[in-house]
Design a protein around this motif. Structure first.
Motif, short mmCIF file in Angstrom:
data_model
loop_
_atom_site.label_atom_id
_atom_site.label_comp_id
_atom_site.label_asym_id
_atom_site.label_seq_id
_atom_site.Cartn_x
_atom_site.Cartn_y
_atom_site.Cartn_z
N ASN A 133 0.83 -1.21 0.00
CA ASN A 133 0.00 0.00 0.00
C ASN A 133 0.86 1.25 0.00
O ASN A 133 1.50 1.59 0.99
CB ASN A 133 -0.93 0.02 1.22
CG ASN A 133 -1.82 1.25 1.23
OD1 ASN A 133 -2.18 1.77 0.18
ND2 ASN A 133 -2.17 1.72 2.41
N THR A 138 -4.36 7.13 2.89
CA THR A 138 -4.77 5.94 3.61
C THR A 138 -3.81 5.74 4.78
O THR A 138 -2.87 6.50 4.97
CB THR A 138 -4.77 4.71 2.70
OG1 THR A 138 -3.41 4.45 2.27
CG2 THR A 138 -5.65 4.93 1.47
N SER A 248 -1.09 13.22 3.32
CA SER A 248 -2.46 13.00 2.84
C SER A 248 -2.83 13.94 1.71
O SER A 248 -3.80 13.70 0.99
CB SER A 248 -3.45 13.16 3.99
OG SER A 248 -3.26 12.16 4.96
N ALA A 484 -4.42 -1.40 8.72
CA ALA A 484 -5.53 -0.47 8.46
C ALA A 484 -6.57 -0.54 9.57
O ALA A 484 -7.08 0.50 10.02
CB ALA A 484 -6.17 -0.79 7.11
#
Length: 596
Positions: A133, A138, A248, A484
């Motif tokens: 990822n 995220t 972000s 996550a």
């Protein structure tokens, strides 16, 4: 590299005569391979040059020559894979070996380090886990936070040396009034797929991140021509250019959601592009059309070794001679490794000393991390409703007591923490304390704790915490979550165990972490949403700074710092411009390899 045709001919010969030494004539060999004597002689010369056989010809009609084949099928396969790795054909090498870890792992170990060929500079770094990822906005761990900044750009960026805000995709900006800002984009900036950046991409990215708590005061983002945008706020924010350097707010293609596997193979505008990302390696290459200074390193390859420190098995008789020699040599000078490449437990064990050196060896750079391990009391748990209960926890799991229970060799690399930054000193308010459990219970009381997967030190810490609590008649039940889920705080537990690292500017990022992370937001005020919004409002208007905020959070006992870790970096002596950053990595763009 030897040709596929020559390999096939050797395998035919191997099948016909085997690996034992024999005496045979050139004509007999030619007959076996159905070719002329002249062609057979050429094949023997080429195979001998490749190191596959020994051919001692005897002059004279009818005289038998000596032949011994040196490679069996398995050895030939490994040598071929080794050649492919040397030439950079990683996926082809893995495909050739058929995902066999017993074959691949020792071969990759031998290929760690650096490679300079025809001015092409490549650096290979071992790491203990995959990184599937790389999606800004995220939940990202510290290594991914470093990598996304190599792959993407924001409107602004942070100068690592000064901590100040500098232009990035925006070459200039202006505050029109306290609620309106205009940013001017650089022209002719290209994404890695060749498409030019436009204000539409920026509007899409900032509209997306406006859904996050840190950016919730962004009311509207609009285009102002092809290379301009206007940001409208519902609350003044003098630090907006600094906020837009946050990971972000990195700019993505407007159509990124439609691109397949974007999280693992993202497309950005940064100085490095992702070439490959799978279970074996992450390969990024310098982007030739980057709008700034092109990266000096042509390629950085992160090789995945979940068992990096596992003692190396003795090479079998089937292993190629050249590979056996490589695996038996402790070529420490050529390796690059980070303290996050390997767990401290494995490091002090000495199993990987051939790669990392001994713990007593000096490292190129080393400093106490800006951040560290922490415990977070979940405000939804019934056990922490009073500060007296949170004081009890701080005393029970005090880091000064915990560190004495760790194995002695690891202690020099850990420092008990009194705050989230090593230069800050904050503590829980003094006063009465009490256990969250009644003194007399019919059943053994239980505390539950969650930590995220793929972090090698957590099990060690949980084990020692379990022993401490067991002495008080309390059972600790731990759950391992995917990252996550952990970052969202999406579990019914009493405690959260985690670690964090703060990039430059550290103080600003401390507040951004507390006020922007879902896990932290749900508990730092004891679940008081109004107080949380007051914190965020006051921080934006600069009436509350990060140290005041963290002092309050630690004083009330919701966040309890545990340890700072000594971060370390070792690179080959040929590597120039390598400097350890707050995330435990180094800037690929300014690193280069001085030819020997």
């Amino acid at each position: 590299m030897t040709s596929r045709r020559l390999e096939q001919q050797y395998l035919r010969l191997l099948n016909l005569v085997g690996v034992h030494a024999i005496d045979i004539t050139l004509q007999e060999l030619a007959d076996k391979l159905s070719c002329t004597k002249r062609h057979m002689r050429t094949l023997l010369v080429q195979m001998q040059q490749a190191g596959w056989l020994i051919w001692q010809a005897e002059a004279g009609r009818g005289r038998r020559s000596h032949l011994q084949l040196l490679r069996n099928t398995h050895q030939l396969l490994l040598e071929k894979a080794e050649q492919l790795l040397d030439s950079g054909d990683f996926n082809e090498a893995i495909a050739l070996l058929g995902q066999d870890k017993q074959l691949i792992t020792p071969l990759l170990r031998a290929k760690l380090g650096y490679r300079v060929r025809d001015d092409y500079q490549a650096l290979r770094i071992p790491y203990y886990r995959t990184m599937p990822n790389l999606y800004p906005g995220t939940a990202l761990r510290r290594s991914e936070l470093h990598l996304v900044r190599q792959i993407f750009n924001g409107l602004t960026r942070i100068n690592e040396e000064t901590g100040g805000v500098t232009p990035d995709l925006a070459h200039r900006w202006r505050m029109l009034d306290p609620l309106h800002w205009r940013f001017y984009l650089r022209p002719a900036v290209q994404f890695h797929d060749g498409r030019e950046l436009s204000s539409r991409d920026v509007v899409s990215s900032l509209t997306r991140c406006a859904k996050l708590p840190l950016f919730s005061h962004i009311q509207h983002v609009s285009q102002h021509g092809l290379l301009g945008i206007v940001i409208e706020l519902n609350q003044p924010d003098p630090h907006l250019p600094l906020l837009l350097a946050h990971h972000s707010a990195l700019i993505l293609p407007a159509d990124h959601a439609a691109q397949p596997d974007f999280a693992s193979h993202p497309v950005g505008t940064g100085s490095y592009r992702v070439a490959e990302n799978d279970d074996w390696h992450l390969q990024i290459k310098s982007f030739d059309h980057y709008f700034g200074f092109r990266g000096l390193l042509d390629e950085v390859e992160v090789l995945i070794f979940p068992d990096l420190a596992r003692p190396q098995e003795r090479p079998t008789s089937d292993a190629p001679v050249v590979l056996s020699e490589q695996l038996s040599l402790a070529n420490i000078q050529s390796a690059t490794w980070l303290s996050s490449s390997i767990s401290d437990i494995d490091y002090v064990s000495g199993f990987a000393a051939g790669l990392t050196g001994k713990p007593s060896d000096s490292t190129q750079e080393m400093f106490l991390e800006r951040g560290g391990y922490f415990l977070l009391c979940d405000s939804r748990s019934p056990h922490w409703h009073s500060i007296e209960q949170r004081r009890w926890l701080r005393e029970a799991l005090n880091p000064y007591n915990l560190i004495q229970r760790l194995i002695e060799p690891i202690r020099p690399f850990w420092v008990p923490a009194s705050s989230v930054l090593p230069t800050w000193f904050h503590g829980i308010d003094s006063g009465e304390k009490c256990s969250p459990f009644p003194t007399c219970t019919e059943h053994l009381p239980v505390l539950t704790l969650a930590y995220h997967a793929q972090h090698p030190e957590y099990s060690m810490l949980v084990t020692e915490m379990s022993h401490i609590l067991a002495a008080q008649g309390i059972r600790l039940e731990a759950s391992e979550l995917d990252y996550a889920t952990w970052a969202e705080g999406d579990a019914n537990v009493d405690l959260w165990l985690g670690t964090v690292n703060f990039a430059v500017p550290e103080e600003w990022n401390v507040a951004a972490w507390l006020l922007g992370s879902p896990l932290l937001r749900q508990s730092i005020t004891g679940g008081d949403e109004a107080r949380l919004q007051t914190y965020l409002h006051d921080w934006r208007n600069q009436s509350l700074n990060a140290e005041q905020l963290i002092r309050d959070v630690i004083a009330t006992g919701w966040l309890q710092p545990l340890f700072h870790h000594w971060m370390r970096l070792k690179a080959p002596k040929q590597a120039q411009g390598v400097h350890l950053n707050n995330l435990g990595w180094f800037d690929f763009q300014t690193t280069w390899l001085e030819p020997e």
